[in-house]
Scaffold this active site. Sequence first.
Site, PDB file in Angstrom:
ATOM      1  N   GLY A  45       0.795  -1.235   0.000  1.00  0.00           N
ATOM      2  CA  GLY A  45       0.000   0.000   0.000  1.00  0.00           C
ATOM      3  C   GLY A  45       0.818   1.272   0.000  1.00  0.00           C
ATOM      4  CB  SER A  46       4.422   2.003   0.350  1.00  0.00           C
ATOM      5  OG  SER A  46       4.960   1.061  -0.550  1.00  0.00           O
ATOM      6  N   GLY A  47       2.463   2.560  -2.447  1.00  0.00           N
ATOM      7  CA  GLY A  47       2.355   3.301  -3.712  1.00  0.00           C
ATOM      8  C   GLY A  47       3.279   2.814  -4.815  1.00  0.00           C
ATOM      9  CE  LYS A  48       5.861  -2.489  -3.128  1.00  0.00           C
ATOM     10  NZ  LYS A  48       4.850  -2.329  -2.062  1.00  0.00           N
ATOM     11  CB  SER A  49       1.376  -1.151  -8.117  1.00  0.00           C
ATOM     12  OG  SER A  49       1.879  -2.368  -7.638  1.00  0.00           O
ATOM     13  CB  THR A  50       0.299   4.122  -7.512  1.00  0.00           C
ATOM     14  OG1 THR A  50      -0.721   3.333  -6.892  1.00  0.00           O
ATOM     15  CG2 THR A  50      -0.289   5.412  -8.024  1.00  0.00           C
ATOM     16  CD  GLU A 165       5.979  -7.202  -4.988  1.00  0.00           C
ATOM     17  OE1 GLU A 165       6.876  -8.064  -4.893  1.00  0.00           O
ATOM     18  OE2 GLU A 165       5.705  -6.381  -4.106  1.00  0.00           O
TER      19      GLU A 165
HETATM   20  N1  LIG Z   1      -7.364   1.704  -8.735  1.00  0.00           N
HETATM   21  C1  LIG Z   1      -7.359   2.140  -7.475  1.00  0.00           C
HETATM   22  N2  LIG Z   1      -8.402   2.810  -6.959  1.00  0.00           N
HETATM   23  C2  LIG Z   1      -8.374   3.259  -5.686  1.00  0.00           C
HETATM   24  N3  LIG Z   1      -7.360   3.104  -4.825  1.00  0.00           N
HETATM   25  C3  LIG Z   1      -6.281   2.426  -5.277  1.00  0.00           C
HETATM   26  C4  LIG Z   1      -6.227   1.914  -6.617  1.00  0.00           C
HETATM   27  N4  LIG Z   1      -5.039   1.273  -6.788  1.00  0.00           N
HETATM   28  C5  LIG Z   1      -4.389   1.395  -5.613  1.00  0.00           C
HETATM   29  N5  LIG Z   1      -5.131   2.073  -4.712  1.00  0.00           N
HETATM   30  C6  LIG Z   1      -4.717   2.429  -3.349  1.00  0.00           C
HETATM   31  O1  LIG Z   1      -3.546   3.240  -3.424  1.00  0.00           O
HETATM   32  C7  LIG Z   1      -2.612   2.880  -2.414  1.00  0.00           C
HETATM   33  C8  LIG Z   1      -1.297   2.459  -3.070  1.00  0.00           C
HETATM   34  O2  LIG Z   1      -1.561   1.271  -3.808  1.00  0.00           O
HETATM   35  P1  LIG Z   1      -0.424   0.522  -4.640  1.00  0.00           P
HETATM   36  O3  LIG Z   1      -1.090  -0.618  -5.331  1.00  0.00           O
HETATM   37  O4  LIG Z   1       0.287   1.500  -5.465  1.00  0.00           O
HETATM   38  O5  LIG Z   1       0.532   0.014  -3.460  1.00  0.00           O
HETATM   39  P2  LIG Z   1       1.731  -1.036  -3.504  1.00  0.00           P
HETATM   40  O6  LIG Z   1       2.873  -0.403  -2.795  1.00  0.00           O
HETATM   41  O7  LIG Z   1       1.951  -1.496  -4.884  1.00  0.00           O
HETATM   42  O8  LIG Z   1       1.155  -2.213  -2.594  1.00  0.00           O
HETATM   43  P3  LIG Z   1       1.426  -3.829  -2.711  1.00  0.00           P
HETATM   44  O9  LIG Z   1       2.809  -4.083  -2.152  1.00  0.00           O
HETATM   45  O10 LIG Z   1       0.349  -4.404  -1.840  1.00  0.00           O
HETATM   46  O11 LIG Z   1       1.296  -4.225  -4.145  1.00  0.00           O
HETATM   47  C9  LIG Z   1      -3.259   1.759  -1.600  1.00  0.00           C
HETATM   48  O12 LIG Z   1      -3.828   2.333  -0.448  1.00  0.00           O
HETATM   49  C10 LIG Z   1      -4.343   1.221  -2.531  1.00  0.00           C
HETATM   50  O13 LIG Z   1      -5.450   0.724  -1.802  1.00  0.00           O
HETATM   51 MG   LIG Z   2       1.789  -3.303  -5.815  1.00  0.00          MG
END
Ligand SMILES: Nc1ncnc2c1ncn2[C@@H]1O[C@H](COP(=O)(O)OP(=O)(O)OP(=O)(O)O)[C@@H](O)[C@H]1O
Ligand SMILES: [Mg+2]
Length: 271
Positions: A45-50, A165
Amino acid sequence: MALEISLEDVSLVYNRGTHLELKALEGVSVTFRNDESVLLLGHTGSGKSTLLKVISQLLRPSEGRVLINGRECSEPKIFMKKIGICFQFPEDQFLCETVFDEIAFASRNFNLDQIESRVMKAIEAVGLDETYLDKSPFSLSQGEARKVALASVIAHEPDLLLLDEPFIALDYQGKHVIRSFVRSWIQQRHGLILVSHSLDHTIDLVNRVIVLESGKIVYDGSVENFIFENAAQRSKLQSEVVEIWYQLLKLGEKPSSLEDLIQKAADRIIV
Ligand SMILES: Nc1ncnc2c1ncn2[C@@H]1O[C@H](COP(=O)(O)OP(=O)(O)OP(=O)(O)O)[C@@H](O)[C@H]1O
Ligand SMILES: [Mg+2]
């Protein structure tokens, strides 16, 4: 060809203006080049995929700018040909009825030639054989799907690979094949941005680490500096691999790979 992607003060808000509004990235300023290998590290949830989707222009920032070689991207197709992005969940990127068509998709889309040999080369690089080519990508196991997803983003020979990942759902042999592929990819001086919540399979593949916490960059620097001088971040990982790497660095040893780490650690054990 040189490729530089710069994010300037980027924020990304999901579901803006609704009760589900969520700021996933905040004030991110960072530059990536296709001659380095970078790990995006952070808790779930830290925002990596975003961040990976913003870098690859699949998500438009709510605030801030993304510049490609110093300019706003005016020709997305040319940019997309230079990158290959592998999603965290492979099924999210599958579009075709067969594995062959899936792997050929981007190359056909970019009007490249020698489609069949590109597909064969890509499937071999990820450790699959041609018996998979007629299967549906949606019928595969998670590990197989991950390999097909990777093959489908390397067949058009991009300059920069973005992997979200890539080791999840792979067994030991699968991780070994993908690690070998990534290593030779880097040796050929291609760029890599790799997302993971762990350094365990990635520590020897990257030369730069970026740590995200709640959508903000809290560390950006070399792997060695991250391990050696960043006790707080290091201990948060709770990783034996990182801890042994740290202990060897303290003893003046510099492991060159995970295999070398094991050898060096074994050499230090006094029976
Ligand atoms: N399409 C979306 N709509 C609304 N919120 C989202 C969406 N995608 C991600 N989020 C939220 O944005 C935040 C960051 O999500 P992200 O997927 O970027 O995290 P991450 O670091 O990749 O996590 P993980 O290690 O679980 O994959 C999270 O709180 C998630 O719930
Ligand atoms: Mg991710």
